[in-house]
Design an enzyme around this catalytic site. Structure first.
Site, PDB file in Angstrom:
ATOM      1  CG  ASN A 293     -47.928  60.110  -7.658  1.00  0.00           C
ATOM      2  OD1 ASN A 293     -48.076  60.628  -8.628  1.00  0.00           O
ATOM      3  ND2 ASN A 293     -46.985  60.370  -6.810  1.00  0.00           N
TER       4      ASN A 293
ATOM      5  CE  LYS B  11     -43.829  59.032  -7.486  1.00  0.00           C
ATOM      6  NZ  LYS B  11     -42.788  58.411  -6.880  1.00  0.00           N
TER       7      LYS B  11
ATOM      8  CG  HIS C 171     -44.870  63.573  -4.050  1.00  0.00           C
ATOM      9  ND1 HIS C 171     -43.503  63.354  -4.290  1.00  0.00           N
ATOM     10  CD2 HIS C 171     -45.379  62.296  -4.043  1.00  0.00           C
ATOM     11  CE1 HIS C 171     -43.269  61.910  -4.521  1.00  0.00           C
ATOM     12  NE2 HIS C 171     -44.559  61.393  -4.363  1.00  0.00           N
TER      13      HIS C 171
ATOM     14  CD  GLU D 208     -41.047  61.930  -6.695  1.00  0.00           C
ATOM     15  OE1 GLU D 208     -42.086  62.069  -7.692  1.00  0.00           O
ATOM     16  OE2 GLU D 208     -40.865  60.693  -6.326  1.00  0.00           O
TER      17      GLU D 208
ATOM     18  CD  GLU E  20     -45.831  59.577  -0.487  1.00  0.00           C
ATOM     19  OE1 GLU E  20     -45.957  58.595  -0.980  1.00  0.00           O
ATOM     20  OE2 GLU E  20     -45.301  60.574  -1.122  1.00  0.00           O
TER      21      GLU E  20
ATOM     22  N   GLY F 208     -39.453  55.351  -3.992  1.00  0.00           N
ATOM     23  CA  GLY F 208     -38.969  54.692  -5.190  1.00  0.00           C
ATOM     24  C   GLY F 208     -37.628  53.807  -4.913  1.00  0.00           C
TER      25      GLY F 208
ATOM     26  CB  SER G 248     -40.724  51.252  -1.405  1.00  0.00           C
ATOM     27  OG  SER G 248     -39.814  51.835  -2.062  1.00  0.00           O
TER      28      SER G 248
HETATM   29  P1  PGA Z   1     -43.094  54.703  -4.767  1.00  0.00           P
HETATM   30  O1  PGA Z   1     -43.662  56.115  -4.705  1.00  0.00           O
HETATM   31  O2  PGA Z   1     -44.226  53.836  -4.458  1.00  0.00           O
HETATM   32  O3  PGA Z   1     -42.626  54.509  -6.007  1.00  0.00           O
HETATM   33  O4  PGA Z   1     -41.971  54.589  -3.779  1.00  0.00           O
HETATM   34  C1  PGA Z   1     -44.530  56.551  -3.692  1.00  0.00           C
HETATM   35  C2  PGA Z   1     -45.020  58.339  -4.021  1.00  0.00           C
HETATM   36  O5  PGA Z   1     -44.092  58.808  -4.339  1.00  0.00           O
HETATM   37  O6  PGA Z   1     -45.993  58.807  -3.768  1.00  0.00           O
END
Ligand code: PGA
Length: 239
Positions: A14, A16, A94, A96, A164, A170, A204
């Site tokens: 992903n 983003k 997601h 976000e 998640e 993140g 992460s």
């Molecule tokens: P990350 O993000 O691996 O940077 O923690 C995962 C995600 O948002 O799908």
């Protein structure tokens, strides 16, 4: 539609709101696709066409889809546009999108339904906040998200779920492998309908923890954000 049973594991990148044209050229040249696993690259939608998926286990995914089919909805990308662009997977719900763009369970349900109707595999994201984890209500939160986001016509052949934990995205923090496995087992077993669903873990994931996470009985792959932006790091995760 992709036959999900063909692949031992799924690794979804992903990106983003990251990447550019030269990044993509370099990435695709260096991506190691000689694995049996399913690899899904989710670039920003304007670049979907630039990611050439000329390997049998490499697929395109979008980071979102509109809940509308067409019309006066400035900035949206419809499910038919994804079909036109040979997109096989789409992330939906997601965290976000939920927190910055007001994406509710109701909207996730509409989007998931549209994707299934067009044979695009939705990757439905669910997860608890730190506060919910501390209150020990993770399972209730997930149960409600599953009930409200996953339509009746979803099954283990046409839908993926990504667990998640929001506090792990993140942040560099991850649950223990045992905790991840316990949550995945809960998702699969809380209702017989979900017994055979494939559940990806996200939050992460990096090369130093991916192997251990992915070895867990109830983990069927990973959704990778930050670490997927470095192709050498992502290559190490895929093996
Ligand atoms: P990350 O993000 O691996 O940077 O923690 C995962 C995600 O948002 O799908």
């Amino acid at each position: 539609m992709i036959n999900l049973d063909e692949f031992p594991s799924f690794f979804v990148a992903n990106w983003k709101l990251n990447s550019n044209i030269s990044f993509i050229d370099d990435y695709i040249k260096n991506l190691q696709t000689n694995t049996e696993n399913c690899l899904v690259i989710c670039p920003p939608s304007i670049y979907l066409n630039l990611v050439k998926t000329n390997s049998k286990n490499l697929f395109l995914g979008s980071q979102d889809v509109s809940m509308y089919d067409e019309g006066a909805y400035t900035g949206e990308v419809s499910v038919n546009m994804l079909v036109d662009n040979k997109v096989n997977f789409s992330i939906v719900g997601h965290s976000e999108r939920r927190s910055y763009f007001n994406e509710t369970n109701e909207k996730v349900l509409l989007k998931t339904n549209k994707l299934i109707e067009k044979s695009i595999i939705p990757i439905v994201c669910i997860g608890e906040t730190l506060e919910q984890k501390e209150k020990k209500i993770t399972k209730e939160v997930l149960r409600k998200q599953i009930q409200e986001c996953i339509p009746k016509n979803a099954n283990f052949k046409n839908t993926l779920i990504a667990y998640e934990p929001i506090w792990a995205i993140g942040t560099g923090l991850t649950p223990s492998v045992e905790q991840i496995d316990e949550v995945h087992a809960f998702i699969k077993n809380h209702d017989n309908k979900f017994n055979n669903f494939k559940i990806l873990y996200g939050g992460s994931v990096k090369s130093s923890n991916s192997e251990e996470i992915n070895k867990s009985k109830n983990v069927n792959g990973c959704l990778v954000g930050g670490a997927s932006l470095n192709v050498n790091e992502f290559n190490k995760i895929l093996v």
